[in-house]
Design an enzyme around this catalytic site. Structure first.
Site, PDB file in Angstrom:
ATOM      1  N   TYR A 139      77.743  -3.201   7.616  1.00 47.13           N
ATOM      2  CA  TYR A 139      76.364  -3.615   7.319  1.00 47.13           C
ATOM      3  C   TYR A 139      76.358  -4.776   6.326  1.00 47.13           C
ATOM      4  O   TYR A 139      75.310  -5.286   5.983  1.00 47.13           O
ATOM      5  CB  TYR A 139      75.553  -2.413   6.791  1.00 47.13           C
ATOM      6  CG  TYR A 139      75.469  -2.290   5.305  1.00 47.13           C
ATOM      7  CD1 TYR A 139      76.540  -1.818   4.566  1.00 47.13           C
ATOM      8  CD2 TYR A 139      74.321  -2.665   4.614  1.00 47.13           C
ATOM      9  CE1 TYR A 139      76.477  -1.724   3.198  1.00 47.13           C
ATOM     10  CE2 TYR A 139      74.250  -2.575   3.226  1.00 47.13           C
ATOM     11  CZ  TYR A 139      75.322  -2.109   2.525  1.00 47.13           C
ATOM     12  OH  TYR A 139      75.271  -2.020   1.158  1.00 47.13           O
ATOM     13  N   ARG A 140      77.517  -5.253   5.907  1.00 51.90           N
ATOM     14  CA  ARG A 140      77.643  -6.238   4.828  1.00 51.90           C
ATOM     15  C   ARG A 140      79.120  -6.593   4.765  1.00 51.90           C
ATOM     16  O   ARG A 140      79.944  -5.799   5.175  1.00 51.90           O
ATOM     17  CB  ARG A 140      77.248  -5.520   3.537  1.00 51.90           C
ATOM     18  CG  ARG A 140      76.825  -6.333   2.364  1.00 51.90           C
ATOM     19  CD  ARG A 140      76.254  -5.365   1.348  1.00 51.90           C
ATOM     20  NE  ARG A 140      75.740  -6.031   0.160  1.00 51.90           N
ATOM     21  CZ  ARG A 140      75.182  -5.390  -0.861  1.00 51.90           C
ATOM     22  NH1 ARG A 140      75.058  -4.082  -0.826  1.00 51.90           N
ATOM     23  NH2 ARG A 140      74.732  -6.044  -1.913  1.00 51.90           N
ATOM     24  N   ASP A 182      73.531   0.668  -8.374  1.00 50.47           N
ATOM     25  CA  ASP A 182      74.371   1.241  -9.431  1.00 50.47           C
ATOM     26  C   ASP A 182      74.584   0.304 -10.607  1.00 50.47           C
ATOM     27  O   ASP A 182      74.684   0.748 -11.735  1.00 50.47           O
ATOM     28  CB  ASP A 182      75.708   1.714  -8.848  1.00 50.47           C
ATOM     29  CG  ASP A 182      75.557   3.098  -8.236  1.00 50.47           C
ATOM     30  OD1 ASP A 182      75.188   4.023  -8.970  1.00 50.47           O
ATOM     31  OD2 ASP A 182      75.771   3.238  -7.025  1.00 50.47           O
ATOM     32  N   HIS A 201      87.445  -4.947  -6.769  1.00 47.54           N
ATOM     33  CA  HIS A 201      87.246  -4.143  -5.557  1.00 47.54           C
ATOM     34  C   HIS A 201      86.577  -4.990  -4.489  1.00 47.54           C
ATOM     35  O   HIS A 201      85.907  -5.989  -4.783  1.00 47.54           O
ATOM     36  CB  HIS A 201      86.403  -2.899  -5.836  1.00 47.54           C
ATOM     37  CG  HIS A 201      84.936  -3.191  -5.977  1.00 47.54           C
ATOM     38  ND1 HIS A 201      84.020  -2.921  -4.984  1.00 47.54           N
ATOM     39  CD2 HIS A 201      84.239  -3.749  -6.987  1.00 47.54           C
ATOM     40  CE1 HIS A 201      82.812  -3.287  -5.389  1.00 47.54           C
ATOM     41  NE2 HIS A 201      82.915  -3.794  -6.597  1.00 47.54           N
ATOM     42  N   TYR A 213      81.695  -8.412  -2.772  1.00 47.47           N
ATOM     43  CA  TYR A 213      81.566  -9.188  -1.537  1.00 47.47           C
ATOM     44  C   TYR A 213      81.815 -10.692  -1.770  1.00 47.47           C
ATOM     45  O   TYR A 213      81.530 -11.501  -0.915  1.00 47.47           O
ATOM     46  CB  TYR A 213      80.194  -8.947  -0.904  1.00 47.47           C
ATOM     47  CG  TYR A 213      79.951  -7.473  -0.592  1.00 47.47           C
ATOM     48  CD1 TYR A 213      80.473  -6.905   0.571  1.00 47.47           C
ATOM     49  CD2 TYR A 213      79.239  -6.656  -1.458  1.00 47.47           C
ATOM     50  CE1 TYR A 213      80.278  -5.563   0.858  1.00 47.47           C
ATOM     51  CE2 TYR A 213      79.049  -5.305  -1.171  1.00 47.47           C
ATOM     52  CZ  TYR A 213      79.574  -4.766  -0.014  1.00 47.47           C
ATOM     53  OH  TYR A 213      79.378  -3.435   0.264  1.00 47.47           O
TER      54      TYR A 213
END
Lengths: 519, 519
Positions: free
Chosen positions: B468-469, B147, B387, B88
């Site tokens: 949601y983000r 994770d 990613h 993000y």
């Protein structure tokens, strides 16, 4: 700008504007009509919290109209759903002469989603109403209800009320609100911010700050819709009772109970009830004793020995697959069996085919609303009995349980009142509710009850225990106890209040939050 | 007042003041030192989100000093805990040239309460740190981890991050915050408002509005302490795998899974992983295919047939009393056994004496932090792989699962990228994370990845699914989708922002919330 007390001229002009906007039938201003919106347990003498008039809008647009007019005329509106929060002041406003914005007419169950197990309700929907609706449409879903079923689901939730199924933390079981802000703007929280949202009532956070909590116990907006999580009926429903012989067994219980709550062995919110409170559900005090002062130890012991009572009894329940429930029962029995003289008993039902349940405790833990426990307020005064709640949140430990019990008992007994108390136990905390019961026609007893409550608020705070809710008459006092960093919480609440409601029209004084003009 | 871009003069003056207040060692301004605070997966060309300098205060008082100076010099500070939120944007600020307020040095575990099962941590405490601390003090408590274990617990929680034990909804498992507001005021939420509080980390609501959510995914304050709920080690820990043969088995699974989540038969947060995502934990793409465009069906089928994979595999776990866990296993096996060709398998461990677990999935579901899954970003680019996350919340239904899967796959494949995706399943909702993986040195592929993500945000919102983000680069776009009542949520967020941070110094642009001067 300093708030001016509402004079008769300003009141009359606002009242006329409200009548124009809502229609005659939605505005109550005559003395007898207002009775249902006073504090039902007010002291018999002196000034109290008096509604000026009652507004009952029937739609979101009418709520917006109410707020527009309130801003124009600079008059306060005090919001409630049903206004049945009786131990905390009922529908009465903190500022006398306020317009009570009562939402009983907005009473539609807007949606029941059988698949994802939720309902979308308006603020006038009572626990009774949703229950009836679910049965009428043939839903297989269970809901959560508090001890008395006549309240607004939204109202109870926003006041951090609790129920007794696994969804009993009602604020945690709400998901997605619609709110009318003081400026009339209509906001939907979380994923409701997407016009086409599919997840409004299943995912709480949306994107950006999670703001739902801001509208609980506050005067920041009027909640006009809310998602309520429901649960599929369990295969097996097994309500249980634990009876404890001695007062000090409470401490033994709490140490055994904490791990069972934390790991979900007991998944609902158990209630631990003392002898006086338990008996007050069935009889009045004079059946046991007619003397002055708190009940003597011998009488308390006699009450404790009645069937299904004890010094303390705990109601709780298990839900789910029958074999899992049977194993949970074994674990619970083994844990509580170590408490000398204790007794554990269970009933067992097919959750998909419940019989008519007679016991109100078995009903409430199955999410079936009832009014049976309303009897408790009649301990002293019969039909004129009342109560206020002293409600403190603590960890689930022997030390904390004993400390708050002893503190409340000492203050109540010191005021000549019996100690009637329950612990409502959550996953990680418990709330001790001291049910301060009195005869509302006995001025001295009523006065003693209020004084004792206020003394408890202060002594509890000194010991580190905070109120989670409070009666109108000591909302300020409770807020005063939240004193960290010279009342940083109050400064924060006020800053938000001033930003959202610059004219200070919404529920001034709610939970000690005052708009700028009143400070 | 319109915000002026930070010119070199103002920047230099602020930097000097920060150095004076914090000391040289707490301020990073040299180019190489800043590398760790850039977006690690930034496109190889063009302007991106660049830190101006990094501030690393070591105490609440130093955080207050940072905010005082930022207000005085009118410079923005962009807050993070560790700044490891890599999919993000990492530690990089939304507004280039901002001072990154990085809290890695505030890394103390302040308290572990073994009885009530919580820890109190500072924002620099990583999942690894708390885990090590718990083991070092001989605690019997388990924690929840995402994770990758290198992130800040507070940072992850505030960004609505998830873990994979029964406490995996991290925001729901937090209890009680300390926050420094933009004006330097220090606030404690909930029962922390009582100076002597005993319930700050066991009861969430306090008295008055519940404000904790306000500090998540926002720019309203700097969280400097937070209560984190832990859980007692379970008697039995049973991680499980479900392997599904066909892509459309996802839909069959979701309908079987929903009731098991809702009633707690599966108490943790399962992750349903597709073939490409599962394989990317072990190998790079070129082990399977070296052609252009998305993997052809035959290759996907070949990957699906590898051991412990499938078109989809689900990891999940059971925890608790051994006999209850065994019964839950039977229920799960019976439910999933109806899906043709599916396979369910379990491991079983004594939760009080866990062996060294080799499988990272078994570790993460036992709350043991790991970095093993970091491999996934190397699918295309090896060491230079990156990613971004496309992360949508939906109900747990076949219809919703298929819709969001198909939408994401279509956009990714259309951009020439493989569909790598997981569903993280909660009690009432699931989050579909499209792992948009690319080679950061391949400008065209990186550009295609960002474009595909943005296209998905829009098409998902049209279908009713909200993010949601989000990554820095499309925070505004995501906020744009929350359009109910002409963006009422944005108006509300802005009003709160302006009230709490009138100079607009705190993380401008976070989640699309801009201070007045930037709008």
């Amino acid at each position: 700008m300093k708030h001016e007390p509402i004079g008769p001229g300003r009141f009359a002009k606002a009242l006329a504007a409200f009548r124009d906007a809502l229609g005659e039938e939605a505005v109550i201003a005559d003395r007898s009509g207002l009775d249902d919106f006073r504090d039902p347990f007010a002291p018999p003498t002196g000034d109290w919290y008096e509604p000026g008039a009652v507004l009952q809008p029937g739609s979101v647009e009418q709520v917006q109209a109410v707020l527009r007019i309130a801003n124009e005329h600079s008059v306060p509106v005090w919001t409630n759903g049903q206004g049945r929060n009786n131990g905390y002041g009922g529908a009465a406003p903190r500022v006398s002469g306020s317009f009570v914005l009562n939402l009983r007419r907005m009473n539609t169950v807007l949606e029941v989603n059988e698949e994802s197990a939720y309902a979308l309700v308006e603020p006038g929907v009572r626990f009774f109403d949703l229950y009836d609706h679910l049965r009428a449409i043939g839903s297989k879903l269970w809901m959560s209800v508090p001890d008395l079923g006549w309240g607004s689901i939204i109202g109870n939730t926003l006041d951090h009320g609790v129920g007794y199924t696994p969804m009993g933390d009602h604020m945690n079981s709400q998901c997605g609100m619609e709110v009318v802000l003081a400026n009339g703007d209509v906001l939907r929280t979380g994923l409701g911010g997407l016009t086409a949202s599919k997840g409004w009532h299943v995912y709480k956070y949306g994107c950006g700050p999670a703001i739902d909590g801001l509208f609980s116990q506050s005067n920041y907006g009027v909640v006009t819709k809310m998602g309520v999580q429901l649960m599929p009926a369990p295969d097996c429903y097994m309500p249980g009772w634990l009876q404890l012989k001695k007062d000090s067994d409470l401490e033994l219980l709490l140490e055994k109970l904490r791990p069972l709550m934390m790991d979900g062995t007991i998944p609902n919110q158990p209630m631990i009830i003392n002898n006086v409170c338990g008996m007050s559900a069935f009889t009045q005090r004079d059946a046991w004793y007619t003397g002055e002062g708190p009940l003597p130890p011998a009488i308390l012991e006699q009450i404790s020995q009645q069937p299904m009572l004890g010094a303390w009894v705990m109601r709780f329940a298990l839900y789910g697959d029958e074999r899992i429930v049977e194993r949970q029962r074994e674990i619970v029995e083994a844990a509580f069996g170590t408490i000398p003289g204790s007794q554990v008993s269970f009933s067992k039902y097919d959750g998909h085919n419940l019989p008519e349940l007679d016991n109100p405790h078995e009903r409430v833990q199955a999410g079936i609303p009832s009014m049976a426990l309303d009897q408790m307020t009649r301990w002293y005064g019969g039909e004129k009995g009342g109560h206020i709640g002293f409600s403190s949140a603590t960890p689930i430990t022997a030390v904390d349980g004993a400390a708050i019990r002893d503190l409340v008992r000492k203050e109540l007994n010191g005021a000549g009142l019996d100690y009637s108390g329950v612990f409502i136990v959550g996953k990680r905390n418990m709330i001790h509710v001291g049910l301060v019961v009195f005869d509302t026609e006995d001025a001295a007893q009523t006065e003693a009850a209020y004084s004792a409550c206020k003394a408890m608020v202060k002594s509890a705070a000194r010991q580190g225990y905070g109120e989670y809710r409070s009666h109108l008459d000591f909302m300020d006092l409770v807020a005063d106890q939240y004193d960290f960093n010279n009342h940083a919480q109050r400064r924060f609440h006020e800053k938000i209040k001033d930003a959202l409601d610059p004219n200070g029209i919404l529920s001034p004084g709610k939970q000690g939050i005052w708009p700028e003009g009143y400070r």
